[in-house]
Scaffold this motif. Structure first.
Motif, PDB file in Angstrom:
ATOM      1  N   SER A   1      -0.324  78.302  27.300  1.00 21.30           N
ATOM      2  CA  SER A   1      -0.101  78.289  25.973  1.00 21.30           C
ATOM      3  C   SER A   1       0.180  79.698  25.362  1.00 21.30           C
ATOM      4  N   GLY A   2       0.914  79.661  24.096  1.00 14.73           N
ATOM      5  CA  GLY A   2       1.363  80.875  23.784  1.00 14.73           C
ATOM      6  C   GLY A   2      -0.088  81.809  23.257  1.00 14.73           C
ATOM      7  N   SER A   3      -1.082  80.852  22.972  1.00 15.13           N
ATOM      8  CA  SER A   3      -2.337  81.449  22.696  1.00 15.13           C
ATOM      9  C   SER A   3      -2.734  82.260  23.790  1.00 15.13           C
ATOM     10  N   SER A   4      -2.627  81.643  25.151  1.00 15.09           N
ATOM     11  CA  SER A   4      -3.244  82.239  26.185  1.00 15.09           C
ATOM     12  C   SER A   4      -2.506  83.494  26.466  1.00 15.09           C
TER      13      SER A   4
ATOM     14  N   GLU B   1       4.780  92.456  21.392  1.00 18.73           N
ATOM     15  CA  GLU B   1       5.674  91.325  20.490  1.00 18.73           C
ATOM     16  C   GLU B   1       5.249  89.994  20.911  1.00 18.73           C
ATOM     17  N   ASP B   2       4.888  89.348  19.573  1.00 21.90           N
ATOM     18  CA  ASP B   2       4.879  87.990  19.546  1.00 21.90           C
ATOM     19  C   ASP B   2       5.919  87.450  19.159  1.00 21.90           C
ATOM     20  N   VAL B   3       6.649  86.443  20.079  1.00 24.79           N
ATOM     21  CA  VAL B   3       7.894  85.847  20.118  1.00 24.79           C
ATOM     22  C   VAL B   3       7.827  84.403  20.141  1.00 24.79           C
ATOM     23  N   CYS B   4       6.458  83.957  19.706  1.00 27.25           N
ATOM     24  CA  CYS B   4       6.372  82.461  20.040  1.00 27.25           C
ATOM     25  C   CYS B   4       7.131  81.500  19.023  1.00 27.25           C
ATOM     26  N   GLU B   5       7.634  82.290  18.002  1.00 23.44           N
ATOM     27  CA  GLU B   5       8.563  81.513  17.023  1.00 23.44           C
ATOM     28  C   GLU B   5       9.959  81.818  16.837  1.00 23.44           C
ATOM     29  N   SER B   6      10.267  82.640  17.958  1.00 23.70           N
ATOM     30  CA  SER B   6      11.474  83.399  17.744  1.00 23.70           C
ATOM     31  C   SER B   6      12.532  83.566  19.053  1.00 23.70           C
TER      32      SER B   6
ATOM     33  N   PHE C   1       5.304  84.555  24.490  1.00 24.29           N
ATOM     34  CA  PHE C   1       6.089  83.068  23.939  1.00 24.29           C
ATOM     35  C   PHE C   1       5.424  81.988  23.925  1.00 24.29           C
ATOM     36  N   SER C   2       5.785  81.161  23.211  1.00 28.95           N
ATOM     37  CA  SER C   2       4.983  79.745  23.270  1.00 28.95           C
ATOM     38  C   SER C   2       6.001  78.606  23.540  1.00 28.95           C
ATOM     39  N   PHE C   3       5.480  77.614  24.590  1.00 26.62           N
ATOM     40  CA  PHE C   3       6.694  76.261  24.688  1.00 26.62           C
ATOM     41  C   PHE C   3       5.836  75.159  24.241  1.00 26.62           C
TER      42      PHE C   3
ATOM     43  N   ALA D   1       6.568  71.857  19.332  1.00 27.33           N
ATOM     44  CA  ALA D   1       7.389  71.992  17.878  1.00 27.33           C
ATOM     45  C   ALA D   1       8.554  73.328  18.080  1.00 27.33           C
ATOM     46  N   HIS D   2       8.362  74.307  19.119  1.00 26.88           N
ATOM     47  CA  HIS D   2       9.209  75.238  18.932  1.00 26.88           C
ATOM     48  C   HIS D   2      10.606  75.345  19.642  1.00 26.88           C
ATOM     49  N   HIS D   3      11.389  76.395  19.726  1.00 25.40           N
ATOM     50  CA  HIS D   3      12.854  76.184  20.099  1.00 25.40           C
ATOM     51  C   HIS D   3      12.898  75.622  21.417  1.00 25.40           C
TER      52      HIS D   3
END
Ligand SMILES: Cc1ncc(COP(=O)(O)O)c(C=O)c1O
Length: 395
Positions: free
Chosen positions: A58-61, A159-164, A183-185, A188-190
């Motif tokens: 996860s992005g949180s991890s 850098e947290d790029v989870c939403e970008s 990054f998060s996958f 709901a993301h890109h």
């Protein structure tokens, strides 16, 4: 008449299924972390323009492991503060406090929903170990002032790029500037791997430690034979396969997630382009008397339309929400992460002396900021219907 507009739609397609099917059709498929995970990590690094990446669950991890890394490499225990935005996801702040650091909050800019860099610089002192920036909702949060500052002061930039995903600063992808990036996958993301995240870096030692931290803290996970042999010699009384170097958990992903990720990555740039066209059209046609429009869209990579009301009247705000619900437009209030983190109960111990009046922009977003869905196959007629509804609301 309702128009049914969910936050996310069709982010997982038939072509992704067929990649998973290929994996299942193998004679003895390995489904736990293996070759496909490595392939996805290499392809991701190439796409991002960095040397190394580690696929996690996860992005949180990704956030948590990144801050754990800082704890491991930090030699000066007086440096225990990390500067964070007041608008971000809980895991950015939770990672800081769970690793024993103090979060120092800054307000955001309304034009990019990211940290106010002047305030970041003002709040940096001898205790500052790192700046943990969030590029919120597809907008770039970097500028040259910040990049020069962290270099000069030798402060880690995470850098947290989870939403970008795919957003840029000066034509270079966000996530390729920081010491470490996340990054998060999530669906709901890109792009998605159902659940998943990535940690990227140009530093080999950091990369190897990331892999150790991803998997129970085990020395053998570094995949660096020299390093592993040194540990085996050093800890002679331990089973060579079970040398646990750091207290951590299991944050691994698997081959199914990696297959989906490889398939999704092929479509990412094209999908981002479509979403950007949608966003520019949406923003251009919003009524500026009712909605904030002064976003800095340069280099942005949108995945959800941000909406900030001009009004500061709570009754009008409630009326806005009633209309959206009635029309079937799914929304989230508070933009990224549900608004002002400083207001959240999990943080009371750290925030009780903070004066909210010093955070006017995040407060505005907290009470009057929203996002609604933007997906690659969103047709113009649907965007027009959304605009029609939004621009007619009496606020
Ligand atoms: C800025 C930011 N960081 C981290 C995360 C956590 O990602 P995940 O949901 O994959 O744990 C999110 C999730 O949406 C996020 O928006």
């Amino acid at each position: 008449m309702t128009i049914k507009h969910p936050l996310m739609h069709n982010n997982f397609t038939r072509s992704d299924f067929s990649e998973v099917k290929k994996l299942f059709n193998k004679k003895n498929p390995i489904l736990t972390q293996s070759k496909k995970v490595e392939e996805f990590e290499k392809k991701w690094s190439k796409w991002l323009g960095v040397k190394y990446s580690t696929f996690v669950n996860s992005g949180s991890s990704a956030n948590y492991i990144s801050i754990s890394l800082l704890k491991i490499i930090n030699k000066n225990k007086n440096k225990n503060e990390i500067i964070v935005p007041s608008l971000t996801w809980i895991s950015d702040i939770a990672s800081v406090i769970l690793n024993g650091f103090k979060p120092v909050f800054v307000d955001i800019n309304l034009n990019n929903l990211s940290m106010n860099i002047d305030e970041v610089i003002k709040k940096t002192n001898k205790k500052t170990l790192a700046i943990f920036i969030t590029h919120a909702q597809g907008f770039n949060g970097l500028n040259n002032k910040l990049l020069k500052f962290v270099k000069k002061k030798k402060i880690y930039l995470i850098e947290d790029v989870c939403e970008s995903h795919g957003a840029t600063f000066e034509n270079k992808k966000l996530g390729s500037y920081g010491f470490i990036s996340n990054f998060s996958f999530y669906y709901a993301h890109h792009m998605t791997t159902i659940e998943g995240g990535m940690i990227s870096t140009n530093n080999k030692k950091i990369y190897e430690t990331t892999k150790i931290l991803r998997s129970h803290g085990m020395a053998r996970e570094s995949k660096n034979k020299n390093f592993e042999n040194t540990q085996i010699k050093k800890y002679k009384n331990l089973s060579p396969n079970f040398i646990f170097l750091h207290p951590t958990l299991n944050f691994r992903n698997n081959e199914i997630g990696a297959c989906i990720g490889i398939s999704q990555l092929k479509k990412l740039d094209n999908n981002n382009k479509k979403r950007t066209v949608n966003f520019n059209y949406f923003l251009k046609n919003l009524d500026e008397k009712k909605y904030w429009k002064n976003f800095d869209t340069k280099g942005s990579s949108n995945y959800a339309f941000p909406i900030i009301l001009q009004t500061i009247n709570l009754k009008k705000r409630d009326h806005f929400e009633t209309i959206l619900k009635k029309k079937g437009i799914e929304f989230r209030r508070g933009n990224a992460g549900g608004g002002n983190q400083i207001r959240q109960p999990y943080l009371t111990k750290y925030t009780k002396n903070i004066k909210l009046v010093n955070f006017p922009n995040v407060e505005k977003v907290h009470f009057f900021g929203y996002y609604i869905g933007n997906y690659p196959d969103l047709p113009k007629v649907k965007i027009n219907s959304l605009l029609n509804i939004l621009n007619k609301i009496n606020i």
